[in-house]
Design a protein around this motif. Structure first.
Motif, PDB file in Angstrom:
ATOM      1  N   GLN A  33      -4.286  -0.328  -4.927  1.00 55.04           N
ATOM      2  CA  GLN A  33      -3.743  -0.073  -5.349  1.00 55.04           C
ATOM      3  C   GLN A  33      -2.122  -0.442  -6.529  1.00 55.04           C
ATOM      4  O   GLN A  33      -2.182  -0.477  -7.458  1.00 55.04           O
ATOM      5  CB  GLN A  33      -2.843   1.901  -5.166  1.00 55.04           C
ATOM      6  N   THR A  34      -1.571  -1.860  -5.882  1.00 52.04           N
ATOM      7  CA  THR A  34      -0.977  -2.558  -6.453  1.00 52.04           C
ATOM      8  C   THR A  34      -1.898  -3.689  -7.222  1.00 52.04           C
ATOM      9  O   THR A  34      -0.879  -4.735  -7.191  1.00 52.04           O
ATOM     10  CB  THR A  34      -0.190  -2.815  -5.389  1.00 52.04           C
ATOM     11  N   GLN A  35      -2.717  -4.205  -6.916  1.00 50.01           N
ATOM     12  CA  GLN A  35      -4.394  -4.569  -7.254  1.00 50.01           C
ATOM     13  C   GLN A  35      -3.367  -6.315  -7.208  1.00 50.01           C
ATOM     14  O   GLN A  35      -2.904  -7.427  -7.347  1.00 50.01           O
ATOM     15  CB  GLN A  35      -3.999  -5.099  -8.268  1.00 50.01           C
ATOM     16  N   GLY A  36      -2.817  -6.519  -5.680  1.00 46.64           N
ATOM     17  CA  GLY A  36      -2.872  -7.534  -5.210  1.00 46.64           C
ATOM     18  C   GLY A  36      -0.992  -8.122  -5.157  1.00 46.64           C
ATOM     19  O   GLY A  36      -1.088  -9.018  -4.806  1.00 46.64           O
ATOM     20  N   ALA A  37      -0.346  -6.916  -5.874  1.00 42.40           N
ATOM     21  CA  ALA A  37       0.993  -7.498  -6.098  1.00 42.40           C
ATOM     22  C   ALA A  37       1.628  -8.474  -3.830  1.00 42.40           C
ATOM     23  O   ALA A  37       1.283  -7.668  -3.238  1.00 42.40           O
ATOM     24  CB  ALA A  37       1.639  -6.675  -6.531  1.00 42.40           C
ATOM     25  N   PRO A  38       2.632  -8.895  -4.306  1.00 39.32           N
ATOM     26  CA  PRO A  38       3.480  -9.497  -2.941  1.00 39.32           C
ATOM     27  C   PRO A  38       3.443  -8.012  -2.546  1.00 39.32           C
ATOM     28  O   PRO A  38       4.964  -7.251  -3.217  1.00 39.32           O
ATOM     29  CB  PRO A  38       3.742 -10.434  -3.314  1.00 39.32           C
ATOM     30  N   ILE A  39       3.899  -7.929  -0.860  1.00 37.32           N
ATOM     31  CA  ILE A  39       4.628  -6.693  -0.522  1.00 37.32           C
ATOM     32  C   ILE A  39       5.557  -7.191   0.444  1.00 37.32           C
ATOM     33  O   ILE A  39       4.941  -7.922   1.584  1.00 37.32           O
ATOM     34  CB  ILE A  39       3.433  -6.400   0.313  1.00 37.32           C
ATOM     35  N   VAL A  40       6.638  -7.067   0.387  1.00 34.29           N
ATOM     36  CA  VAL A  40       7.455  -7.162   1.904  1.00 34.29           C
ATOM     37  C   VAL A  40       7.571  -6.075   2.736  1.00 34.29           C
ATOM     38  O   VAL A  40       8.394  -4.955   2.023  1.00 34.29           O
ATOM     39  CB  VAL A  40       8.730  -7.982   1.929  1.00 34.29           C
ATOM     40  N   VAL A  41       7.638  -6.068   3.778  1.00 35.49           N
ATOM     41  CA  VAL A  41       7.713  -4.681   4.176  1.00 35.49           C
ATOM     42  C   VAL A  41       8.720  -4.803   5.890  1.00 35.49           C
ATOM     43  O   VAL A  41       9.210  -5.517   6.212  1.00 35.49           O
ATOM     44  CB  VAL A  41       6.296  -4.595   6.049  1.00 35.49           C
ATOM     45  N   MET A  42       9.731  -3.961   5.308  1.00 38.06           N
ATOM     46  CA  MET A  42      11.227  -3.538   6.186  1.00 38.06           C
ATOM     47  C   MET A  42      10.708  -3.001   7.218  1.00 38.06           C
ATOM     48  O   MET A  42      10.593  -1.923   7.425  1.00 38.06           O
ATOM     49  CB  MET A  42      12.323  -2.860   5.041  1.00 38.06           C
ATOM     50  N   LEU A  43      11.564  -3.567   8.507  1.00 38.21           N
ATOM     51  CA  LEU A  43      11.208  -2.691  10.122  1.00 38.21           C
ATOM     52  C   LEU A  43      12.721  -2.805  10.428  1.00 38.21           C
ATOM     53  O   LEU A  43      13.218  -4.607  10.436  1.00 38.21           O
ATOM     54  CB  LEU A  43      10.583  -3.891  10.740  1.00 38.21           C
TER      55      LEU A  43
END
Length: 428
Positions: A313-323
């Motif tokens: 659904q983001t069409q491959g946009a970079p993602i950073v996950v905060m944990l």
């Protein structure tokens, strides 16, 4: 001759396969005979005796067949009988014999498996729906002290001034020292609009504090989002039935407002204790274009595996996950799926490491069983249970570092244009 041998082997395999469940049922029945005898000796004149013994039989059979590891019914019944015979001498202990027996038996298995009496089971299911009646606090026993881990926005506890890390020592004037977490929760619960008088020990407070908190219905915000520059920020607080639709709504808004200008996504799951696996599946699927989300093993065999549908659904946009170290369970499933499918980088601290699958099972008395039925792997990676997920971009929060600063540091890894803040819109 060969045909006769083949037929004989097939018959032998069939008899062996049939003998396994028969043997297991026999072991359960033998153990239940001992429990019934102990129950009749311990609990006199119980009008619900047949039902209460039947509940134990239902639970033991379910555990024997579905628990994540092999169990010994005789050992489990030994623990149940110990709990059954632990008759409280005052009002401090559990008065219901079946609850005592089940709690003792299930506590011997793992810390996440447990029995919930009817009221507790009803409240727990309501919380998974995204609302419940209560004080609005997440609690945990740390070094024998009942500690407030977090507060829900809009709750009675937040309004009354309860804070994270507060230690609750008394409820309505009665001490809770020595109670189990389940017993403490029972003390804190009550009908809507009733008041719980808490005595609280707070760091840097010279004397204990007296705080009255009104129990009320709390709507648990599942998802919040915000747009800053060309970055979309999505915060997932917990995994309830509202989480999947909440993430969908957030992504729709981000795509509508940024369109092709979307540079990246900050997916914040700090302090997220988990929840419904089905919600985690929906969330991970939103960011993946196929590939494994998670797999579950039970007694060395693959029990179930879930794959993402095509269509990120983001069409491959970079993602950073905060944990952080409080990110657990379903939040680790999502983070691990994105990490091991090379879809996102993880930012922050090592996650909690809860990779066990729990199944909810209603019982005939209105109560319920929360049973560990599998071990997770996610995204095709190794198990994270007991070890957590290692961040690709480690970050330890410094003293005085604000929430906004942490988010801004995570966003920098996307190489996007942003002056990220924490103001966001809440979605259900």
């Amino acid at each position: 001759m060969f045909k006769r041998i083949l037929i004989a082997l097939n018959i032998l395999m069939l008899v062996t396969a049939c003998a396994i469940p028969i043997t297991r049922d026999h072991d359960v029945n033998v153990a239940m005979d001992r429990y019934e005898m102990a129950y009749r000796e311990t609990v006199k004149n119980d009008p619900m005796m047949a039902q209460n013994i039947g509940i134990m039989a239902d639970v033991l059979q379910t555990v024997d067949r579905r628990y994540v590891d092999d169990v010994n019914p005789e050992d489990l019944i030994d623990k149940a009988i110990e709990g059954l015979k632990a008759i409280p001498e005052d009002d401090e202990g559990e008065s219901d014999p079946t609850t005592r027996a089940l709690n003792a038996m299930l506590a011997s298995m793992d810390r996440y498996t447990g029995y919930m009496a009817p009221q507790s089971f009803s409240s727990y299911r309501e919380s998974l729906d995204g609302h419940f009646v209560g004080l609005g606090i997440h609690i945990r026993t740390i070094d024998g002290q009942l500690t407030v881990m977090s507060l829900l926005a809009g709750s009675g506890a937040e309004e009354a001034g309860v804070q994270e890390k507060d230690i609750i020592t008394h409820v309505d004037g009665d001490p809770i020292d020595g109670l189990t977490l389940a017993q403490a929760r029972k003390r804190l619960r009550g009908p809507e609009n009733t008041v719980a008088a808490l005595t609280i020990k707070r760091v840097n407070a010279p004397t204990p504090l007296k705080i009255s908190v009104t129990r009320r219905e709390v709507e648990v915000a599942a998802v919040a989002h915000h747009i800053e520059g060309n970055v979309g920020y999505i915060r997932i607080f917990s995994f309830t039935k509202k989480t999947g639709p909440g993430v969908t709504t957030a992504l729709q808004d981000i795509r509508y407002r940024l369109g092709s200008g979307l540079c990246g996504i900050v997916l914040d799951m700090r302090n997220n204790p988990g929840g419904l696996v089905s919600a985690a599946e929906i969330v991970a699927d939103a960011f993946l274009d196929g590939g494994n989300i998670y797999s579950v093993e039970n007694r060395g065999r693959e029990l179930v595996a879930r794959e993402a549908d095509s269509g990120d659904q983001t069409q491959g946009a970079p993602i950073v996950v905060m944990l952080n170290k409080k990110s657990a369970s379903s939040s680790e499933i999502v983070a691990g799926a994105l990490k091991y499918q090379a879809r996102a980088k993880l930012f922050g601290e090592q996650s909690y490491g809860k990779g066990l699958m729990q199944s909810l099972m209603p019982l005939r008395n209105g109560g319920g069983l929360r049973l560990t039925t599998g071990r997770f792997t996610t995204g095709g990676g190794p198990t994270f249970h007991g070890v957590g997920l290692t961040p690709d971009i480690p970050h330890k929060v410094e003293d005085g570092e604000s929430d906004a600063q942490q988010i801004a540091l995570a966003a920098q890894s996307l190489n996007c244009s942003t002056g990220m803040t924490t103001a966001f819109a809440t979605t259900q």
